[in-house]
Structure formats: C-alpha cells, structure tokens
Design a protein around this motif. Structure first.
Motif, short mmCIF file in Angstrom:
data_model
loop_
_atom_site.label_atom_id
_atom_site.label_comp_id
_atom_site.label_asym_id
_atom_site.label_seq_id
_atom_site.Cartn_x
_atom_site.Cartn_y
_atom_site.Cartn_z
N THR A 71 -36.00 41.90 5.50
CA THR A 71 -35.14 41.23 4.54
C THR A 71 -35.72 41.36 2.93
O THR A 71 -35.28 41.10 2.50
N PHE A 142 -24.99 42.92 0.88
CA PHE A 142 -25.34 44.63 0.83
C PHE A 142 -26.21 44.03 2.14
O PHE A 142 -26.24 44.95 2.92
N TYR A 146 -26.81 45.91 5.19
CA TYR A 146 -27.50 46.10 5.96
C TYR A 146 -27.73 46.75 7.61
O TYR A 146 -28.58 46.93 7.66
N LEU A 147 -28.90 44.71 7.22
CA LEU A 147 -30.21 45.02 7.73
C LEU A 147 -29.79 44.23 8.99
O LEU A 147 -29.68 44.89 10.18
N PHE A 150 -26.23 45.19 10.97
CA PHE A 150 -25.60 46.51 11.78
C PHE A 150 -26.98 45.82 12.59
O PHE A 150 -26.84 47.17 14.38
N GLY A 246 -29.25 57.54 7.44
CA GLY A 246 -30.16 56.69 6.83
C GLY A 246 -31.60 56.62 6.02
O GLY A 246 -31.59 56.31 4.75
N MET A 249 -30.29 57.19 2.47
CA MET A 249 -29.47 56.53 1.74
C MET A 249 -30.85 55.63 1.41
O MET A 249 -30.43 55.15 0.43
N GLU A 250 -31.63 55.31 2.25
CA GLU A 250 -32.73 54.12 1.62
C GLU A 250 -33.49 54.68 0.55
O GLU A 250 -34.27 54.38 0.11
N ASP A 277 -34.76 52.59 8.46
CA ASP A 277 -33.75 53.00 8.08
C ASP A 277 -33.04 54.18 8.39
O ASP A 277 -31.08 53.84 8.48
N LEU A 280 -31.22 51.95 11.33
CA LEU A 280 -30.00 50.86 11.08
C LEU A 280 -28.74 51.11 11.61
O LEU A 280 -27.78 50.87 12.85
N PRO A 281 -28.42 52.44 10.76
CA PRO A 281 -27.08 52.70 11.26
C PRO A 281 -27.09 53.80 12.51
O PRO A 281 -25.65 53.58 13.17
#
Length: 296
Positions: A71, A142, A146-147, A150, A246, A249-250, A277, A280-281
């Motif tokens: 984060t 977000f 996201y962090l 997830f 993921g 996306m990153e 990355d 997480l998802p």
C-alpha cells in the motif's frame, strides 16, 4: 514524460573519458536479474512455508505486513508520478482491519471494514479542498479494494481445518503459472499477447502458464485437499486467468504512471507490489472456488 514498459529496460551508453561510448549490457530476454529473483522468491516461499507448518495463522500476519508495504509503495508511486494523493492513513489502518477481521468474521468482517474505510477516506480528503477531490478519493477507494480487500480472501483460506492445504493449493498454482509462463515465454515466446500493455508477454508463455497451472491445480486438489481432479483442472485454469489478468492490470497502471516498477525493495523483482499483482485477484477466485468445491 517518458514511459518505460513493464520488465523492459532502457539501453544507455556509458563513455570513458577520452574514449568511445561503451554500450551497456544487453538485458536478458526475461527482463529481470534472474539469480536475485530466484533468491528473493525462495526466501519469500520459505517464510510462507514456515508460517504454515508452525502456527498457520502467522500466514495472516505475513499477508497483513505485505499489504501494508504494498500500500505504501502504491501510494508513493501515485504521488510521485501523477500527483495523486491516496488517503494513506485510513487505507493502511482500514486495510489491516479488513485482513484481521476476515479471520474470525469472514466476508462480513472484511466488507464491513472496507465500507468504513471508504467512508473515512471520503472524510479524510475533505481537508484538502475541492481541487482533485474526486481523483484522490477514487484512488484511495481503488487502493483499499485492490490491496487489502482482495488480500482478505487469502486470509479467509486459513481458518478451515484444511486451511494449510487451501493456502498451499492457491500458492502452488500461482507459482506454477508464473514459472510455466516465464519458462515457455523465454524459450518459445514469439507471438506477443498484449504488446501495448506488456511487451514481454507472449501467447506461448500463456500456454506454458495454462499447462503448468492446470497440472498443479489437479495435483494440489487431489493430494492436498481430497478434491477431484476435474475440480483441480477448473481451479488451475481459473487461477492462471486471474493471475495473468492481474499482471496485465498492474502493467497498465505502471504504463499509465510512466514507471518500470512500483518500488525497489526486492532485488530482481522491483517492489513488493510487483510480486502481488498476480496473487491479489487470484486470492479472491481461490476462496470462491475452494468454498464451492470443498465447503468447510
């Protein structure tokens, strides 16, 4: 602003006094310092295994610590590259609440903490005035989703009696996907998968990820969780897809910000966010599928 693509290094020339420029070393096809990357990966994997096979709830502590660092990296990258200010204190505190409340209270605990974090971010940013309010609040929400939100699904894998097996299945398939894709991409990669997003990704690499992930999923569910092989095939394929998405996306986020890595904490990997990355998802999908296939 010059943008550098994911895993792509700029080539520079160095000149000695009174001499001709000496070209810099050509980067490897993998685009990373392989020995350092392997050493870091082994170290992180060892820490996770020790936590799981001693006091398994220590894994939640590792997740919480990783998300706190990630984060900070994410917020710092947004501030330095785009002038976007994440409400860091509410996201950090609320993020820890999401992860730790997911342990005893499951989805309800994580979602309650997430909603309270969003409300706090809305109030926190009021003192900064109207200029950039929507931009900063949007980035804060977000970041919170996201962090830590997830990641709370990874924490929810631990409490069931077979929690160690669930976490191992999740981690094994993600690692297999990454390793299979990396190997196939380096050895056979020819056809670019998404050249405008991540130039190093190829369809051959994705095929390697799919083969390794499906195999790892079938074996993991059969031997670690007493599941069925067909469930493992679905699990493995789904995790490969989410891990790949993921990663892409990153890559898009980094290209938008004009940076190569989110940080420089891990030699050969970049920042910790550059390793989270794909995880997480995949944590969300792992929890959903394992809860459906193997109700605790």
């Amino acid at each position: 602003m010059t943008k550098v693509s994911d895993h792509q290094e700029e080539r520079e020339s160095t000149a000695e006094p009174g001499g001709l420029p000496e070209p810099a070393k050509k980067p490897s096809r993998a685009g990373r310092d392989l020995p350092a990357a392997i050493a870091v990966g082994v170290g992180l994997g060892a820490a996770i295994l020790v936590s799981l096979f001693t006091v398994r709830y220590l894994f939640i502590g590792i997740v919480a610590a990783a998300i706190a660092v990630g984060t900070i990296e994410f917020a710092t990258a947004l501030r330095k590259s785009a002038g976007i200010r994440v409400a860091l204190v509410p996201v950090l505190v609320g993020g820890q609440a999401m992860i730790w409340l997911a342990w005893p209270f499951g989805r309800e605990g994580a979602l309650t903490a997430f909603v309270l974090t969003v409300l706090t971010c809305l109030l926190w940013r009021l003192r900064g005035g109207a200029d950039g309010y929507l931009r900063d609040v949007g980035a804060s929400v977000f970041a919170a989703a996201y962090l830590p939100l997830f990641a709370s699904f990874a924490a929810m894998l631990v409490p069931p009696e077979d929690g160690v097996g669930r976490v191992l299945a999740f981690m094994i398939v993600v690692v297999a996907s990454d390793t299979g894709g990396y190997t196939a991409g380096v050895l056979r990669g020819r056809h670019k998968m998404a050249p405008s997003i991540s130039p190093k990704k190829t369809w051959e690499g994705f095929g390697g990820s799919l083969a390794a992930g499906i195999g790892a999923g079938a074996l993991s569910l059969a031997f670690l969780l007493d599941g069925q092989a067909w469930q493992g095939v679905i699990f493995g394929a789904a995790i490969v897809l989410t891990a790949t998405l993921g990663d892409l996306m990153e890559s898009l986020i980094k290209r938008d910000l004009g940076i190569k890595d989110m940080g420089n904490l891990l030699p050969g990997h970049g920042g910790l966010m550059d390793r989270l990355d794909s995880l997480l998802p995949s944590a969300v999908v792992s929890w959903l599928l394992l809860s459906a296939f193997l109700p605790s």
